[in-house]
Design a protein around this motif. Structure first.
Motif, PDB file in Angstrom:
ATOM      1  N   GLU A  51       4.004   8.655   1.859  1.00 25.25           N
ATOM      2  CA  GLU A  51       3.147   9.550   2.643  1.00 25.25           C
ATOM      3  C   GLU A  51       1.859   8.823   3.062  1.00 25.25           C
ATOM      4  O   GLU A  51       1.433   8.911   4.226  1.00 25.25           O
ATOM      5  CB  GLU A  51       2.788  10.787   1.825  1.00 25.25           C
ATOM      6  CG  GLU A  51       1.971  11.786   2.607  1.00 25.25           C
ATOM      7  CD  GLU A  51       1.603  13.004   1.760  1.00 25.25           C
ATOM      8  OE1 GLU A  51       2.090  14.092   2.084  1.00 25.25           O
ATOM      9  OE2 GLU A  51       0.841  12.853   0.782  1.00 25.25           O
ATOM     10  N   ALA A  54       2.603   6.684   5.937  1.00 28.71           N
ATOM     11  CA  ALA A  54       2.748   7.483   7.164  1.00 28.71           C
ATOM     12  C   ALA A  54       1.378   7.852   7.734  1.00 28.71           C
ATOM     13  O   ALA A  54       1.162   7.803   8.947  1.00 28.71           O
ATOM     14  CB  ALA A  54       3.562   8.745   6.876  1.00 28.71           C
ATOM     15  N   GLN A  64       3.519  11.401  11.619  1.00 28.33           N
ATOM     16  CA  GLN A  64       3.576  11.202  10.163  1.00 28.33           C
ATOM     17  C   GLN A  64       4.847  11.799   9.579  1.00 28.33           C
ATOM     18  O   GLN A  64       5.514  11.187   8.748  1.00 28.33           O
ATOM     19  CB  GLN A  64       2.348  11.867   9.515  1.00 28.33           C
ATOM     20  CG  GLN A  64       1.048  11.185   9.873  1.00 28.33           C
ATOM     21  CD  GLN A  64      -0.168  12.069   9.599  1.00 28.33           C
ATOM     22  OE1 GLN A  64      -0.038  13.198   9.148  1.00 28.33           O
ATOM     23  NE2 GLN A  64      -1.347  11.535   9.892  1.00 28.33           N
ATOM     24  N   TYR A  67       7.974   9.751  10.647  1.00 25.22           N
ATOM     25  CA  TYR A  67       8.036   8.500   9.900  1.00 25.22           C
ATOM     26  C   TYR A  67       8.497   8.757   8.461  1.00 25.22           C
ATOM     27  O   TYR A  67       9.415   8.112   7.958  1.00 25.22           O
ATOM     28  CB  TYR A  67       6.662   7.826   9.896  1.00 25.22           C
ATOM     29  CG  TYR A  67       6.625   6.561   9.074  1.00 25.22           C
ATOM     30  CD1 TYR A  67       7.056   5.350   9.601  1.00 25.22           C
ATOM     31  CD2 TYR A  67       6.170   6.581   7.758  1.00 25.22           C
ATOM     32  CE1 TYR A  67       7.039   4.192   8.843  1.00 25.22           C
ATOM     33  CE2 TYR A  67       6.142   5.429   6.985  1.00 25.22           C
ATOM     34  CZ  TYR A  67       6.582   4.239   7.530  1.00 25.22           C
ATOM     35  OH  TYR A  67       6.564   3.102   6.762  1.00 25.22           O
ATOM     36  N   PHE A  68       7.886   9.736   7.814  1.00 20.13           N
ATOM     37  CA  PHE A  68       8.177  10.033   6.406  1.00 20.13           C
ATOM     38  C   PHE A  68       9.638  10.471   6.214  1.00 20.13           C
ATOM     39  O   PHE A  68      10.386   9.859   5.451  1.00 20.13           O
ATOM     40  CB  PHE A  68       7.226  11.137   5.924  1.00 20.13           C
ATOM     41  CG  PHE A  68       7.374  11.515   4.473  1.00 20.13           C
ATOM     42  CD1 PHE A  68       6.713  10.803   3.487  1.00 20.13           C
ATOM     43  CD2 PHE A  68       8.157  12.608   4.095  1.00 20.13           C
ATOM     44  CE1 PHE A  68       6.828  11.159   2.140  1.00 20.13           C
ATOM     45  CE2 PHE A  68       8.284  12.961   2.754  1.00 20.13           C
ATOM     46  CZ  PHE A  68       7.618  12.242   1.778  1.00 20.13           C
ATOM     47  N   THR A  71      12.305   7.827   7.433  1.00 18.33           N
ATOM     48  CA  THR A  71      12.520   6.759   6.447  1.00 18.33           C
ATOM     49  C   THR A  71      13.404   7.257   5.304  1.00 18.33           C
ATOM     50  O   THR A  71      14.361   6.586   4.905  1.00 18.33           O
ATOM     51  CB  THR A  71      11.161   6.285   5.867  1.00 18.33           C
ATOM     52  OG1 THR A  71      10.289   5.997   6.956  1.00 18.33           O
ATOM     53  CG2 THR A  71      11.333   5.065   4.990  1.00 18.33           C
TER      54      THR A  71
END
Ligand SMILES: [Zn+2]
Length: 374
Positions: A51, A54, A64, A67-68, A71
């Motif tokens: 986190e 991100a 964010q 991305y989090f 992934t």
């Protein structure tokens, strides 16, 4: 009430043990792996670190989140890839799969991209709804998910299935006429019968109604109509028609709607009241929402059992329809028996697992009921 269990069925179920055990070991390994990954994420600093990364790379909350969770999804996919490969290898070894590795990897890639597009879209809506409706975001999300799944059911036969299988209108044949005639008899509107090219990938047979409204169509796998007698195909189809006549698709959607609202409602309450304070997180942060997801999947377990139990009652009713309304009980019994042999199903699966998870009653019980003297 039922006849004795035929000894050939018992022998078949016993012969399947190595096959089933291979899959079971993979299944258990997969479950343990995802539990471990989840535990590492929430009980070690790993989730917080992801986190933090991100938050450094992206200024917008949408970036964010993508991305989090992107992934996480990718890591999960990479970890489960060897297990999926082993599962395909087992299908090969037992002669059920026919798909070469190149095409198999192609399908995996397509699934990944499709998941990224659909999952990304859902994620964006989830995140935005937290800004739009801070208190009742879960009501909005539940409604959105239900409508979205109806849209996907409608688009499936025109957009999703053709990505993986060849689908084309079936050549005119007496069988096709019989299927359409059966639809007319029960006033189910269907425009076309489609051939589904399962045969180049698998030996398993299947038939279904797909789509909703204008996209509704009959789909018959080549693995079914090329190997089974027209009577048997018609009987399998009559069972599917039973689902249509009983409006089972809509009943299923209604039940999952209840399950979504109950699940979201209970999970968001638990998350806010107990989980988020314990971890000191906010639901609007990626890590906080991950905690909500974990809570939701625990809450949904008993709801899944309710759905399985309900689904089995609909399957009994569809068999009953084929039996009473179309008098196709005999060929349906024959077809189910051959499908169980062909698809490496068990006539009598483990009763506890069957009760908790199976959407269909045990094939052995279905066949015995279809064959029971009336
Ligand atoms: Zn069914």
């Amino acid at each position: 009430m039922f006849k004795e269990k035929p000894t050939e069925w018992i022998a078949h179920d016993r012969k399947l043990r190595p096959y089933l055990w291979s899959h079971r070991i993979l299944g258990v390994t997969g479950t343990i792996t995802s539990l471990l990954v989840t535990a590492v994420l929430i009980f070690t600093p790993t989730g917080r670190q992801l986190e933090a990364a991100a938050l450094t790379y992206f200024h917008s909350s949408l970036g964010q989140w993508i991305y989090f969770f992107g992934t996480l999804a990718l890591v999960m996919k990479l970890i489960s890839l060897p297990l999926s490969m082993a599962s395909h290898e087992i299908e090969w070894k037992f002669g059920l799969a026919k798909q070469k590795w190149g095409s198999w990897f192609g399908d995996q890639l397509k699934t990944l991209l499709l998941g990224a597009v659909l999952g990304g879209f859902v994620l964006v809506i989830l995140r935005l709804s937290l800004d739009w409706f801070p208190t009742y975001w879960w009501v909005f999300c539940g409604t959105f998910l239900i409508l979205f799944s109806i849209l996907l059911a409608q688009l499936a036969p025109v957009l999703l299935i053709p990505l993986f299988f060849k689908m084309k209108p079936m050549e005119p044949s007496p069988l096709k006429d019989r299927l359409l005639e059966l639809c007319r008899r029960f006033k189910i509107e269907v425009k076309e019968v489609y051939h589904l090219g399962l045969g180049e990938k698998t030996e398993k047979g299947n038939a279904a109604f797909m789509g909703l409204g204008r996209t509704k169509r009959i789909v018959i796998g080549d693995t079914l109509y090329e190997k089974f007698t027209p009577d048997e195909v018609e009987a399998v189809f009559a069972h599917e028609l039973g689902h249509q006549v009983h409006n089972d698709l809509w009943k299923g959607i209604a039940l999952s709607a209840i399950s979504i609202f109950v699940g979201f409602g209970v999970a968001q309450w638990l998350t806010r009241a107990y989980v988020l304070p314990r971890w000191g997180a906010e639901i609007t942060s990626p890590f906080g929402f991950l905690l909500f997801f974990v809570t939701l999947s625990i809450v949904q377990m008993p709801l899944g059992v309710v759905q399985a139990v309900y689904s089995r009652t609909r399957e009994w009713a569809a068999d009953e329809f084929a039996d009473v309304k179309t008098s196709l009980a005999k060929p349906l019994g024959e077809a189910l028996e051959r499908l169980t042999y062909q698809n490496f199903g068990r006539f009598f699966p483990n009763p506890v697992m069957a009760f908790l998870t199976h959407s269909h009653p045990a094939p052995g019980r279905r066949i015995l009921r279809l064959r029971a003297p009336k």
